[in-house]
Scaffold this motif. Structure first.
Motif, short mmCIF file in Angstrom:
data_model
loop_
_atom_site.label_atom_id
_atom_site.label_comp_id
_atom_site.label_asym_id
_atom_site.label_seq_id
_atom_site.Cartn_x
_atom_site.Cartn_y
_atom_site.Cartn_z
N GLN A 154 -14.90 32.89 31.37
CA GLN A 154 -15.44 33.24 32.69
C GLN A 154 -14.35 33.18 33.75
O GLN A 154 -13.43 32.35 33.67
CB GLN A 154 -16.58 32.27 33.06
CG GLN A 154 -17.38 32.68 34.29
CD GLN A 154 -18.54 31.73 34.54
OE1 GLN A 154 -18.38 30.51 34.47
NE2 GLN A 154 -19.72 32.27 34.81
N ILE A 155 -14.44 34.10 34.72
CA ILE A 155 -13.57 34.08 35.89
C ILE A 155 -14.46 34.02 37.12
O ILE A 155 -15.27 34.93 37.35
CB ILE A 155 -12.65 35.32 35.95
CG1 ILE A 155 -11.71 35.35 34.74
CG2 ILE A 155 -11.84 35.33 37.24
CD1 ILE A 155 -10.80 36.56 34.71
N LYS A 156 -14.33 32.96 37.90
CA LYS A 156 -15.13 32.80 39.11
C LYS A 156 -14.22 32.95 40.33
O LYS A 156 -13.11 32.43 40.36
CB LYS A 156 -15.80 31.42 39.14
CG LYS A 156 -16.91 31.24 38.12
CD LYS A 156 -17.58 29.89 38.30
CE LYS A 156 -18.73 29.69 37.33
NZ LYS A 156 -19.38 28.36 37.51
N VAL A 157 -14.72 33.69 41.32
CA VAL A 157 -13.98 33.91 42.56
C VAL A 157 -14.79 33.35 43.72
O VAL A 157 -16.00 33.58 43.82
CB VAL A 157 -13.72 35.42 42.79
CG1 VAL A 157 -12.90 35.62 44.05
CG2 VAL A 157 -13.01 36.03 41.60
N SER A 158 -14.14 32.60 44.57
CA SER A 158 -14.81 32.03 45.75
C SER A 158 -13.92 32.22 46.98
O SER A 158 -12.78 31.76 47.00
CB SER A 158 -15.09 30.55 45.53
OG SER A 158 -15.73 29.98 46.66
N PRO A 159 -14.42 32.94 48.00
CA PRO A 159 -15.73 33.59 48.07
C PRO A 159 -15.76 34.88 47.25
O PRO A 159 -14.71 35.48 47.02
CB PRO A 159 -15.90 33.89 49.56
CG PRO A 159 -14.48 34.06 50.04
CD PRO A 159 -13.66 33.11 49.26
N GLN A 160 -16.95 35.27 46.84
CA GLN A 160 -17.10 36.49 46.06
C GLN A 160 -17.05 37.74 46.93
O GLN A 160 -16.81 38.83 46.43
CB GLN A 160 -18.42 36.46 45.28
CG GLN A 160 -18.49 35.36 44.24
CD GLN A 160 -19.80 35.36 43.49
OE1 GLN A 160 -20.77 36.02 43.89
NE2 GLN A 160 -19.86 34.64 42.39
N GLN A 161 -17.30 37.57 48.23
CA GLN A 161 -17.24 38.68 49.17
C GLN A 161 -16.40 38.29 50.38
O GLN A 161 -16.35 37.13 50.77
CB GLN A 161 -18.64 39.10 49.63
CG GLN A 161 -19.38 39.99 48.66
CD GLN A 161 -20.54 40.71 49.34
OE1 GLN A 161 -21.04 40.29 50.38
NE2 GLN A 161 -20.97 41.81 48.76
N VAL A 162 -15.73 39.30 50.97
CA VAL A 162 -14.99 39.12 52.21
C VAL A 162 -15.39 40.24 53.17
O VAL A 162 -15.98 41.24 52.76
CB VAL A 162 -13.47 39.13 51.98
CG1 VAL A 162 -13.03 37.93 51.17
CG2 VAL A 162 -13.03 40.43 51.31
N VAL A 163 -15.07 40.05 54.44
CA VAL A 163 -15.42 41.02 55.48
C VAL A 163 -14.16 41.77 55.92
O VAL A 163 -13.14 41.15 56.22
CB VAL A 163 -16.08 40.33 56.68
CG1 VAL A 163 -16.40 41.36 57.77
CG2 VAL A 163 -17.35 39.61 56.25
#
Length: 329
Positions: A154-163
């Motif tokens: 698994q690869i987790k990204v934080s944050p998953q969204q950016v503005v």
């Protein structure tokens, strides 16, 4: 009377006198300007965007500023003393505009007159659009292969969204941004890393943080493998008996790639219990497959094998060891 005399003297032949004065001034100015020098500077273009509109046109990064002044002034001017500005904050509606470029000297630069500044280009054609914001997902591109026998779990990204923010027409087709590449070469241990988001273009800016946290976990690679033509071992067969023809079977296992690669089956792994056979004849018996811990038996080519048992004509030496199919060693 004295005043009248003075006025008469001044106005007497006034036209030639005026012509002489104008000529003198012109000669003075010509002499002064003939000493002026010019120098061209390449200056970074500063963009001011304080409103709800933003540019969607590619703009030059530098403009040329030509300064005409006396030699002493020219020699003392550096690039950092000049500023070129394209101010878009005055515009409130979308459209195409020819925006003038203004050039000026820094406030701490004190020069004796005359000083002339000319900027090229004087105006820049630019398209202005509504500035909007949009949330987009973050992708982490990877390269390299994990250590042999392991794969990414698994690869987790934080944050998953950016503005992001920019011209409306450009943001319509952007749904994802990517980070700098992440290397997985020869890795098997879980780890965390911080990656920077790549810039999209000069018109689109990142509103939120430019860095994201990436968490990577690994697991053992699982594989299936089929072993063919494995002889069946005969256990507990009476030494007075022997099997006419030893059968072979195929079977498939699954499990960790590292365990499977070290597994080399033999007749010790596929066996038939012959303890109930007391004499010659044909028998159908179930097989038993023994595999190492960590592996799973997926299938076998047969569940039962037919064997033909006959009397062993060789006298048995009870002092000798007997192998699994009843023949003496």
């Amino acid at each position: 009377m004295k005043v009248e005399l003075i006025l008469k003297k001044i106005t007497h032949n006034w036209f030639p006198k005026c012509l002489c004065i104008v000529s003198a001034v012109a000669l003075y100015m010509f002499a002064k300007t003939s000493r002026l020098e010019t120098k061209t500077y390449s200056i970074p273009l500063v963009i001011k965007e304080d409103g709800n509109l933003c540019r969607s046109t590619l703009l030059p990064s530098h403009v040329n500023v030509i300064i005409r002044s006396e030699p002493d002034n020219i020699s003392g001017i550096q690039n950092g003393d000049i500023q070129a500005v394209l101010d878009l904050s005055y515009y409130t509606k979308e459209g195409n505009y020819n925006v003038p470029v203004s050039a000026s000297l820094a406030s701490n630069v004190n020069l004796s007159a005359p000083v002339e500044l000319t900027v090229y280009p004087e105006k820049i054609s630019i398209d202005l659009e509504e500035r909007v914001r949009k949330g987009v997902s973050v992708e982490v591109p990877i390269y390299g292969n994990p250590k042999h026998g392991y794969e990414v779990e698994q690869i987790k990204v934080s944050p998953q969204q950016v503005v992001i923010s920019g011209p409306k027409s450009m943001l319509e087709n952007i749904n994802q941004v990517s980070t700098v590449e992440l290397s997985l070469e020869d890795r098997k241990e879980n780890f965390n890393d911080v990656k920077k988001i790549r810039a999209i273009n000069r018109h689109i800016s990142l509103v939120s943080s430019e860095n994201v946290n990436v968490s990577v976990s690994f697991k053992a690679s699982l594989v299936n493998k089929t072993f063919n033509n494995i002889q069946v071992g005969m256990t507990h067969l009476s030494p007075h008996l022997e099997v006419a023809s030893v059968p072979e079977v195929d079977f498939t296992v699954s499990g960790s790639q590292l365990i499977v690669e070290k597994f080399f089956p033999s007749e010790q792994n596929v066996q038939v219990d012959c303890s109930l056979i007391t004499g010659a004849g044909e028998f159908t018996l179930p097989i038993t497959v023994n595999i190492p811990d960590g592996l799973k038996l997926e299938s076998t080519s047969v569940e039962n094998v037919k064997i033909t048992v006959k009397e062993n004509p060789v006298p048995v030496n009870h002092a000798s060891e007997v192998n699994v199919n009843g023949s003496e060693q």
